[in-house]
Design an enzyme around this catalytic site. Structure first.
Site, PDB file in Angstrom:
ATOM      1  CE1 TYR A 217      -4.114  -1.997   1.201  1.00  0.00           C
ATOM      2  CE2 TYR A 217      -2.332  -3.422   1.954  1.00  0.00           C
ATOM      3  CZ  TYR A 217      -3.655  -3.231   1.647  1.00  0.00           C
ATOM      4  OH  TYR A 217      -4.542  -4.268   1.776  1.00  0.00           O
ATOM      5  CG  HIS A 225      -8.413   0.587  -2.789  1.00  0.00           C
ATOM      6  ND1 HIS A 225      -9.178  -0.383  -2.185  1.00  0.00           N
ATOM      7  CD2 HIS A 225      -9.258   1.614  -3.068  1.00  0.00           C
ATOM      8  CE1 HIS A 225     -10.425   0.028  -2.095  1.00  0.00           C
ATOM      9  NE2 HIS A 225     -10.508   1.237  -2.619  1.00  0.00           N
ATOM     10  CE  LYS A 256      -4.954  -4.977  -4.683  1.00  0.00           C
ATOM     11  NZ  LYS A 256      -6.245  -4.529  -5.187  1.00  0.00           N
TER      12      LYS A 256
END
Length: 290
Positions: A217, A225, A256
């Protein structure tokens, strides 16, 4: 050293207890101080007023091995790494005696409850012409000798004011000697990656459900997020192409970036010592073929 200094030193100690080899924090003050250093952890306890749910959890705070090691190395406070003291045999005997007394009491209550159910059935079958009422009466008469209450059904009160997991000195000594040092190359690699990312200001949590080692993070997980899925591996490890594609596609699906994190081998100084090098990062992102 005066009494005030002694008190200050005691307050600076972060108590890490263990369930097996899992480090846990029980004190609210310890959890707050660890959060201030960037150690996130995961609450795994149930709330006293809402025990039958898993949306909101309470103490204890479960730490990853890397988080506990980071506390030991970087926190300004002294970190107490210990298991529950198992030398008080008298306390252990009292605990076993309380359990046995509770078991006998619950046996009596369970027997009375069973008799109450059979008596109610007998009353309902008083006007029946078949022999089922006699069968129930026979079961009731023989219940004192035939009734068995398994210990697995026993209700046990969980005392969360202090953590006590074992009264075995051998197990306590083993855990104290074996933890928190990394026990294999895999653990050492994970900790070096964790330490390097934390030094860069990132927050990390476990990424087991995403197929990686850590979720990374840019700030506190309560506000941000995760941007990356960190996958720790040795520089010499051969990684199949299909696995690379799979983890890259997974990272794309959850929005991601996948980080392949490989610590460099320590550099020898020629004086029977070695200097740790940095960590090499490679990012993977899935893009469609045009």
């Amino acid at each position: 050293m005066d009494a005030g200094e002694d008190q200050s030193t005691g307050d600076d100690v972060i108590d890490i207890s263990f369930c097996g080899s899992t480090p846990l924090l029980w004190k609210v003050s310890d959890i707050k101080r660890c959060r201030g250093t960037g150690v996130v952890g995961a609450l795994v306890g149930s709330l006293a007023r809402q025990p039958r749910q898993n949306v909101r959890m309470g103490r204890p705070l479960e730490l990853m091995q890397e988080e506990a090691l980071m506390l030991k190395e970087t926190t300004s406070a002294a970190t107490s790494l210990h298991t529950q003291d198992c030398k008080d045999e008298e306390a252990a005997r009292q605990f076993e005696a309380v359990l046995e007394s509770s078991y006998k009491e619950q046996c009596t209550l369970a027997l009375e409850d069973k008799k109450r159910v059979l008596r109610r059935i007998m009353q309902e079958k008083e006007n029946d012409t078949d022999a089922s009422g006699n069968a129930v009466r026979d079961r009731l008469n023989a219940l004192d000798q035939a009734f068995s209450f398994p210990r697995s059904a026993m209700a046990i009160q969980l005392c969360t004011a202090r953590a006590g997991f074992s009264h075995c000195p051998d197990e306590s000594g083993f855990l104290y000697a074996d933890w928190p040092m990394p026990r294999d190359e895999r653990s050492a690699i994970r900790f070096r990656v964790y330490r390097d990312l934390r030094s860069k200001g990132y927050y990390l949590t476990s990424a087991g459900k995403f197929g990686g080692d850590f979720l990374v993070y840019p700030g506190d997980p309560l506000r941000f997020h995760a941007h990356y899925i960190a996958l720790c591996m040795s520089m010499d490890k051969l990684f199949p192409l299909c696995d690379v594609l799979a983890i890259a596609r997974l990272g794309s699906n959850v929005k991601k970036t996948v980080l392949l994190c490989s610590p460099q081998k320590p550099r020898e100084t020629g004086m029977e010592e070695s200097i740790e090098e940095g960590v090499v990062y490679s990012s993977l992102q899935w893009s469609s073929i045009v």
